[in-house]
Design an enzyme around this catalytic site. Structure first.
Site, PDB file in Angstrom:
ATOM      1  N   LYS A 142      66.814  18.040  20.518  1.00  0.00           N
ATOM      2  CA  LYS A 142      66.445  16.967  21.426  1.00  0.00           C
ATOM      3  C   LYS A 142      65.094  16.346  21.039  1.00  0.00           C
ATOM      4  CE  LYS A 142      70.217  18.305  23.623  1.00  0.00           C
ATOM      5  NZ  LYS A 142      70.547  19.643  23.125  1.00  0.00           N
TER       6      LYS A 142
ATOM      7  N   ASP B 137      63.132  27.210  29.775  1.00  0.00           N
ATOM      8  CA  ASP B 137      63.726  26.209  28.893  1.00  0.00           C
ATOM      9  C   ASP B 137      62.893  24.942  29.037  1.00  0.00           C
ATOM     10  OD1 ASP B 137      65.206  24.173  27.715  1.00  0.00           O
ATOM     11  OD2 ASP B 137      67.135  25.044  28.267  1.00  0.00           O
TER      12      ASP B 137
ATOM     13  N   ARG C 283      68.450  34.489   4.867  1.00  0.00           N
ATOM     14  CA  ARG C 283      68.706  34.721   6.287  1.00  0.00           C
ATOM     15  C   ARG C 283      67.466  35.307   6.947  1.00  0.00           C
ATOM     16  NH1 ARG C 283      72.017  38.674   6.103  1.00  0.00           N
ATOM     17  NH2 ARG C 283      70.530  40.214   6.840  1.00  0.00           N
TER      18      ARG C 283
ATOM     19  N   TYR D  84      71.412  23.457  32.616  1.00  0.00           N
ATOM     20  CA  TYR D  84      72.325  22.919  31.610  1.00  0.00           C
ATOM     21  C   TYR D  84      73.662  23.668  31.632  1.00  0.00           C
ATOM     22  CZ  TYR D  84      74.214  22.337  26.863  1.00  0.00           C
ATOM     23  OH  TYR D  84      75.027  22.124  25.788  1.00  0.00           O
TER      24      TYR D  84
END
Length: 379
Positions: A195, A170, A46, A98
């Site tokens: 994306k 973003d 982690r 978004y």
């Protein structure tokens, strides 16, 4: 290094144990220690993973930052950035953004005392309307999702610097191939690496890139403490995707222009939203801060009703009706019912996001096939 070279080589070294040119997938949860605290730089997956480390270095390099921090999704990356704030802090955000970002802002973090102000930032000076002593962050997308509005990053960054406020951008729609917000004064860059960075619709991933050491350490702490980390297989897939980002984006841009100009000439199409048009309201800013105009396009029909839009959405063969964007294959979507369904209808309509708006993610197929597919669907 030039960008194309950097995308292939940055952050990646041959594996020292085997000479493998591709970073191995270190599929492990923990690492053996010789004694407590005596290890080879890795303790628990982690906290650290060699595959993730390679990707984080690559992401930092291609966005001209110093630190990349990876997460299990783009929204997990957004979540981490918002956790830099405290109850009572305020955020000014672009009103056209978004739907998932709007949802996490208003339905999750607002409950914890973070206050959000949404405003049209096509004129950067509009941000000042909502600034006060409690404002700690400005959040923008450019180009925006789905209206393809352009915000002047450098102008907003100048205001943020003047007021000592963090600016987060973003950069998912543009990708590092088209623009680098850190170079324009932003403090934080966020990506849904699902994306364009991944580019093949086979991974869900998120990333944050910064170049301030203190900010980076805060984000690494949040990454480790909250645990929304990606697995090594996901990191491997994004690393692989980065190696072809420049050639893919070149074709996305070329095809995007062909499709946008085709739609604009179609007798049944009303408005076409694409920042490469010279009469786009902020085209000059796009030309200044971007290296190209991308493959994201939205449009409406002259027969502006949901039934006509649904006929087009279900009538394409090459454009697949699906969520997401940025893959090699072309996608068609209906923001009002898909990616932006979480935004109240009245708020969507204020930003021009009508019930019949159609969004395209133009892929890298042959452009003539794509325009023929749309021609048949639109009729």
């Amino acid at each position: 290094m030039k960008l194309g070279t950097k995308l292939i080589h940055a952050g990646v070294e041959p594996d020292p144990s085997t000479g493998a040119i591709m970073t191995p997938i270190f599929q492990t949860s923990t690492y053996v220690q010789a004694a407590p605290g005596d290890h080879k730089g890795y303790e628990y997956a982690r906290t650290q993973n060699p595959t993730r480390d390679a990707l984080q270095k690559a992401l930092a390099a291609i966005e001209n930052g110093t630190h990349g921090i990876c997460f299990g999704s783009g929204l997990a990356a957004t979540d981490a950035v918002l956790k830099l704030l405290a109850p009572g802090d305020e955020v000014v955000a672009s009103s056209d953004l978004y739907g998932g970002t709007f949802r996490i802002f208003t339905k999750v973090f607002a409950k914890y005392g973070i206050n959000f102000h949404f405003t049209d930032l096509r004129d950067a000076e509009a941000v000042r309307t909502h600034l006060n002593a409690r404002t700690k962050m400005i959040w923008i997308e450019t180009p925006t999702n789905p209206m393809l509005n352009i915000i002047d990053i450098a102008a907003v960054a100048a205001i943020a610097k003047e007021k000592n406020i963090l600016l987060a951008v973003d950069n998912t729609f543009a990708s590092p191939y088209l623009q680098n917000p850190l170079d324009l004064g932003a403090h934080i860059v966020v990506h849904s690496a699902t994306k364009y960075l991944g580019g093949h619709s086979d991974v869900v991933h998120g990333a944050v890139i910064v170049k301030d050491e203190a900010l980076a350490q805060q984000l690494y702490f949040i990454q480790n403490s909250c645990g929304a980390v990606p697995g090594p297989q996901d990191c491997f897939l994004v690393l692989r995707g980065l190696k072809t980002l420049h050639v893919r984006m070149q074709r996305h841009c070329e095809n995007g222009e062909t499709v946008a100009r085709f739609l604009r000439q179609h007798p049944k199409v009303d408005k076409v939203y694409w920042c490469g048009f010279e009469d786009h309201p902020n085209h000059a800013i796009a030309k200044k801060q971007m290296r190209g105009f991308g493959g994201m396009i939205s449009f409406t029909l002259k027969d502006d009703n949901i039934a006509a839009a649904l006929k087009v959405l279900s009538g394409t063969k090459l454009f697949s009706l699906a969520e997401s964007l940025g893959g090699v294959e072309s996608l068609i979507g209906h923001p009002a019912s898909m990616t932006h369904a979480s935004i109240p209808r009245e708020d969507r309509l204020k930003n021009g996001l009508t019930d019949s708006l159609i969004r395209l993610s133009v892929g890298i197929e042959d452009a003539a096939d794509l325009t023929e597919d749309l021609k048949k669907a639109i009729g």
